[in-house]
Scaffold this motif. Sequence first.
Motif, PDB file in Angstrom:
ATOM      1  N   MET A   1       0.844  -1.200   0.000  1.00 31.00           N
ATOM      2  CA  MET A   1       0.000   0.000   0.000  1.00 31.00           C
ATOM      3  C   MET A   1       0.878   1.248   0.000  1.00 31.00           C
ATOM      4  SD  MET A   1      -2.837   1.292   2.778  1.00 31.00           S
ATOM      5  CE  MET A   1      -4.000   0.008   2.355  1.00 31.00           C
ATOM      6  N   LEU A   2       0.590   2.168  -0.924  1.00 31.10           N
ATOM      7  CA  LEU A   2       1.342   3.416  -0.978  1.00 31.10           C
ATOM      8  C   LEU A   2       0.925   4.332   0.168  1.00 31.10           C
ATOM      9  CD1 LEU A   2       1.154   4.209  -4.807  1.00 31.10           C
ATOM     10  CD2 LEU A   2       3.038   3.158  -3.567  1.00 31.10           C
ATOM     11  N   GLN A   3       1.893   5.087   0.721  1.00 30.51           N
ATOM     12  CA  GLN A   3       1.608   6.040   1.778  1.00 30.51           C
ATOM     13  C   GLN A   3       2.106   7.417   1.353  1.00 30.51           C
ATOM     14  OE1 GLN A   3       2.740   4.961   5.705  1.00 30.51           O
ATOM     15  NE2 GLN A   3       1.847   2.907   5.588  1.00 30.51           N
ATOM     16  N   HIS A   4       1.204   8.391   1.390  1.00 31.72           N
ATOM     17  CA  HIS A   4       1.535   9.759   0.997  1.00 31.72           C
ATOM     18  C   HIS A   4       0.921  10.714   2.011  1.00 31.72           C
ATOM     19  CE1 HIS A   4       3.251   9.110  -3.072  1.00 31.72           C
ATOM     20  NE2 HIS A   4       2.472   8.042  -3.069  1.00 31.72           N
ATOM     21  N   GLN A   5       1.612  11.812   2.278  1.00 27.51           N
ATOM     22  CA  GLN A   5       1.033  12.861   3.090  1.00 27.51           C
ATOM     23  C   GLN A   5      -0.094  13.559   2.337  1.00 27.51           C
ATOM     24  OE1 GLN A   5       1.836  14.031   6.403  1.00 27.51           O
ATOM     25  NE2 GLN A   5       2.630  11.942   6.392  1.00 27.51           N
ATOM     26  N   ASP A   6       0.095  13.752   1.047  1.00 27.18           N
ATOM     27  CA  ASP A   6      -0.882  14.427   0.197  1.00 27.18           C
ATOM     28  C   ASP A   6      -1.095  13.589  -1.067  1.00 27.18           C
ATOM     29  OD1 ASP A   6      -1.166  16.936   1.735  1.00 27.18           O
ATOM     30  OD2 ASP A   6       0.957  17.182   1.223  1.00 27.18           O
ATOM     31  N   PRO A   7      -2.223  13.782  -1.769  1.00 29.13           N
ATOM     32  CA  PRO A   7      -2.430  13.076  -3.036  1.00 29.13           C
ATOM     33  C   PRO A   7      -1.279  13.355  -4.004  1.00 29.13           C
ATOM     34  CG  PRO A   7      -4.459  14.124  -2.337  1.00 29.13           C
ATOM     35  CD  PRO A   7      -3.391  14.608  -1.404  1.00 29.13           C
ATOM     36  N   PRO A   8      -0.729  12.347  -4.670  1.00 31.48           N
ATOM     37  CA  PRO A   8       0.448  12.551  -5.514  1.00 31.48           C
ATOM     38  C   PRO A   8       0.181  13.341  -6.789  1.00 31.48           C
ATOM     39  CG  PRO A   8      -0.336  10.283  -5.665  1.00 31.48           C
ATOM     40  CD  PRO A   8      -1.118  10.929  -4.565  1.00 31.48           C
ATOM     41  N   ASP A   9      -1.094  13.482  -7.190  1.00 32.60           N
ATOM     42  CA  ASP A   9      -1.441  14.230  -8.407  1.00 32.60           C
ATOM     43  C   ASP A   9      -0.722  13.684  -9.640  1.00 32.60           C
ATOM     44  OD1 ASP A   9      -3.413  16.295  -8.501  1.00 32.60           O
ATOM     45  OD2 ASP A   9      -2.264  17.407  -7.018  1.00 32.60           O
ATOM     46  N   GLY A  10      -0.643  12.389  -9.745  1.00 33.40           N
ATOM     47  CA  GLY A  10      -0.010  11.774 -10.911  1.00 33.40           C
ATOM     48  C   GLY A  10       0.548  10.420 -10.562  1.00 33.40           C
ATOM     49  N   GLY A  11       1.659  10.047 -11.210  1.00 34.73           N
ATOM     50  CA  GLY A  11       2.269   8.761 -10.936  1.00 34.73           C
ATOM     51  C   GLY A  11       1.330   7.621 -11.260  1.00 34.73           C
ATOM     52  N   TRP A  12       1.185   6.679 -10.302  1.00 31.60           N
ATOM     53  CA  TRP A  12       0.273   5.556 -10.508  1.00 31.60           C
ATOM     54  C   TRP A  12      -1.168   6.026 -10.671  1.00 31.60           C
ATOM     55  CZ3 TRP A  12       1.474   0.732 -11.731  1.00 31.60           C
ATOM     56  CH2 TRP A  12       0.470  -0.242 -11.702  1.00 31.60           C
ATOM     57  N   GLY A  13      -1.444   7.257 -10.271  1.00 30.46           N
ATOM     58  CA  GLY A  13      -2.797   7.783 -10.438  1.00 30.46           C
ATOM     59  C   GLY A  13      -3.261   7.756 -11.877  1.00 30.46           C
ATOM     60  N   TRP A  14      -2.335   7.948 -12.837  1.00 28.56           N
ATOM     61  CA  TRP A  14      -2.741   7.917 -14.239  1.00 28.56           C
ATOM     62  C   TRP A  14      -3.071   6.495 -14.698  1.00 28.56           C
ATOM     63  CZ3 TRP A  14      -4.456  12.208 -15.783  1.00 28.56           C
ATOM     64  CH2 TRP A  14      -3.870  13.412 -15.384  1.00 28.56           C
ATOM     65  N   VAL A  15      -2.474   5.492 -14.052  1.00 28.49           N
ATOM     66  CA  VAL A  15      -2.870   4.106 -14.320  1.00 28.49           C
ATOM     67  C   VAL A  15      -4.296   3.876 -13.810  1.00 28.49           C
ATOM     68  CG1 VAL A  15      -2.331   1.672 -13.896  1.00 28.49           C
ATOM     69  CG2 VAL A  15      -0.482   3.329 -14.192  1.00 28.49           C
ATOM     70  N   ILE A  16      -4.585   4.456 -12.639  1.00 33.05           N
ATOM     71  CA  ILE A  16      -5.950   4.379 -12.102  1.00 33.05           C
ATOM     72  C   ILE A  16      -6.935   5.051 -13.056  1.00 33.05           C
ATOM     73  CG2 ILE A  16      -7.428   4.952 -10.144  1.00 33.05           C
ATOM     74  CD1 ILE A  16      -5.267   3.028  -9.370  1.00 33.05           C
ATOM     75  N   ARG A 131      -8.644  10.002  -4.641  1.00 32.80           N
ATOM     76  CA  ARG A 131      -7.627  10.059  -3.603  1.00 32.80           C
ATOM     77  C   ARG A 131      -6.226  10.236  -4.183  1.00 32.80           C
ATOM     78  NH1 ARG A 131      -8.857   7.999   1.291  1.00 32.80           N
ATOM     79  NH2 ARG A 131      -6.937   6.784   1.444  1.00 32.80           N
ATOM     80  N   TYR A 132      -6.032   9.939  -5.449  1.00 31.14           N
ATOM     81  CA  TYR A 132      -4.728  10.093  -6.082  1.00 31.14           C
ATOM     82  C   TYR A 132      -4.488  11.505  -6.615  1.00 31.14           C
ATOM     83  CZ  TYR A 132      -2.864   5.319  -6.059  1.00 31.14           C
ATOM     84  OH  TYR A 132      -2.316   4.115  -5.680  1.00 31.14           O
ATOM     85  N   PHE A 133      -5.546  12.345  -6.635  1.00 33.86           N
ATOM     86  CA  PHE A 133      -5.420  13.674  -7.238  1.00 33.86           C
ATOM     87  C   PHE A 133      -6.004  14.734  -6.318  1.00 33.86           C
ATOM     88  CE2 PHE A 133      -5.242  10.777 -10.800  1.00 33.86           C
ATOM     89  CZ  PHE A 133      -4.278  11.338 -11.635  1.00 33.86           C
ATOM     90  N   ASN A 134      -5.459  15.942  -6.453  1.00 32.80           N
ATOM     91  CA  ASN A 134      -6.001  17.100  -5.756  1.00 32.80           C
ATOM     92  C   ASN A 134      -6.154  18.264  -6.730  1.00 32.80           C
ATOM     93  OD1 ASN A 134      -6.853  18.971  -3.893  1.00 32.80           O
ATOM     94  ND2 ASN A 134      -4.848  19.303  -2.978  1.00 32.80           N
ATOM     95  N   ARG A 135      -5.019  18.827  -7.190  1.00 36.77           N
ATOM     96  CA  ARG A 135      -5.083  19.968  -8.101  1.00 36.77           C
ATOM     97  C   ARG A 135      -5.715  19.603  -9.441  1.00 36.77           C
ATOM     98  NH1 ARG A 135      -0.862  21.372 -10.129  1.00 36.77           N
ATOM     99  NH2 ARG A 135       0.546  19.691  -9.467  1.00 36.77           N
ATOM    100  N   ARG A 136      -5.468  18.388  -9.926  1.00 37.94           N
ATOM    101  CA  ARG A 136      -5.975  17.982 -11.234  1.00 37.94           C
ATOM    102  C   ARG A 136      -7.062  16.911 -11.111  1.00 37.94           C
ATOM    103  NH1 ARG A 136      -0.208  16.982 -14.125  1.00 37.94           N
ATOM    104  NH2 ARG A 136       0.238  16.142 -12.056  1.00 37.94           N
ATOM    105  N   ARG A 137      -7.793  16.940 -10.007  1.00 37.97           N
ATOM    106  CA  ARG A 137      -8.775  15.884  -9.752  1.00 37.97           C
ATOM    107  C   ARG A 137      -9.907  15.875 -10.785  1.00 37.97           C
ATOM    108  NH1 ARG A 137     -10.342  17.004  -4.616  1.00 37.97           N
ATOM    109  NH2 ARG A 137      -8.752  15.610  -3.751  1.00 37.97           N
ATOM    110  N   THR A 138     -10.492  17.031 -11.064  1.00 37.51           N
ATOM    111  CA  THR A 138     -11.620  17.067 -11.993  1.00 37.51           C
ATOM    112  C   THR A 138     -11.176  16.729 -13.412  1.00 37.51           C
ATOM    113  OG1 THR A 138     -12.497  18.875 -10.624  1.00 37.51           O
ATOM    114  CG2 THR A 138     -13.643  18.398 -12.662  1.00 37.51           C
ATOM    115  N   LEU A 139      -9.968  17.145 -13.785  1.00 38.21           N
ATOM    116  CA  LEU A 139      -9.449  16.771 -15.098  1.00 38.21           C
ATOM    117  C   LEU A 139      -9.254  15.264 -15.181  1.00 38.21           C
ATOM    118  CD1 LEU A 139      -8.311  17.476 -17.872  1.00 38.21           C
ATOM    119  CD2 LEU A 139      -6.081  17.844 -16.777  1.00 38.21           C
ATOM    120  N   ALA A 140      -8.717  14.668 -14.118  1.00 38.93           N
ATOM    121  CA  ALA A 140      -8.543  13.213 -14.108  1.00 38.93           C
ATOM    122  C   ALA A 140      -9.886  12.502 -14.216  1.00 38.93           C
ATOM    123  CB  ALA A 140      -7.815  12.784 -12.830  1.00 38.93           C
TER     124      ALA A 140
END
Length: 446
Positions: A1-16, A131-140
């Motif tokens: 399980m990945l652990q982040h303080q904040d949503p990474p806004d990318g990375g594996w998020g684009w696979v999601i 949960r993987y995005f914050n600034r670009r959440r709606t675009l994702a």
Amino acid sequence: MLQHQDPPDGGWGWVIVGATFMQFSLFFGVLRSMGVFFVEFGDHFGEPSRRVSWISSTCLCMHQLLSPLASAIANRFGARPVVITGGVLASAGFACACFAQELNHMFLSLGAVTGLGWALVFGPSVSTLSRYFNRRRTLALGVAFTGVGISSFAFSPLFQLLLDKYGWRGALLILAGMELNLCLCGTLLRPITLKEDLMQSKLKDKETSIVQKVVQFFDLSLMTDRIFMLYVLSISFTNFGFFIPIIHLVPHAKLLGHDSYSAAFLLSAASTTDILSRLLCGWLADRYKAHMLYIYVMWAMATGITIALIPVGTTYVSLLIISVFYGFFAGALGPLIFGLIPHIVGIDKVSNAIGLLLMLESFTSLLGPPLSGFLMDKTGSYNVSFVMAGTSVMISALLALFLLAGRNGPCGVCKRGQSSGFFKTSQTRVEGTEPVGPGTRHEIER
């Protein structure tokens, strides 16, 4: 399980995003294109339109009614196993429908079983992506939701081809195989832990009574949030009218004398502008977060007006033009609706909020298409149905305007350092700890 303080806004998020793109294609894309089957079902079983329409309504109702349970189970066991189970159930529903001997069998298979499967897929997937995005959440979300438009463009004529070549039983069996791809997509949903989750886990350890555990399991405290409940009411009106054109546009075109392929192409044309709209609104909403609610209100109002104008399209060209505009305006609603939720309740509550939203709006999903079919049987056309659907979506836009009343600053902009009555700051306190994140963690900034 990945652990982040904040949503990474990318990375594996684009696979999601890619996995969710495929899931939306196999869910909403299939659902939006099922109208080509309904004429065949009505002719084969000798049932009126209002009865056949209950298939999609039952499926939507099951999907939405059981979403809180799906979200709660995903919070407990993770999204991956829940989505894989949902893919198996969705495929099983289509496979069982191949052997239907009466319309009631369709309600049980395509309605209940497939609807349950889609419930286990949708909510956990959207919450994982959020949960993987914050600034670009709606675009994702917009990119993921383009799967609906692209698949609708391809599926409507494809399903008509399958019907002509294999009959409706063979076509449903092929769809059962397609639905198994949901399981593959589910394996890609890698869980991620944010700092809000650590604070929530400490709260759960302090709650020992059964009632407290149940409330926490489903996060029923959201039911007391007046702003969230007003938002649910607004989306419920959208939901009532949103699916009526998707289900009845093709039968409406056939009633006007157009052939099956020309009628199916209307949904394909709408899907083309649907894709552009989702990407455009996703970018706009992230670029102008302070005005995201205004963007939703304008798009919802335009969608309602366009749906109400469908009866004006008496020729194929005019109906095609209206369908194109309908796709452009309606396409953006999905990313905007789910993109607003984290700003209302906070990212730590987004999973349960999506589940409750879908459950509470399920009642309007159940009523919309059958009522449309009933009006068609009484009047001999879908004109009244489309006017009713458009009016409902316009009422939704008006209700959303009340959400603006609690916002601070000129033009509804939340100023830095302030807590808006609509877009909240999510601060989870635990005894002996500081609030989660800085004070402006979930506030909307320019």
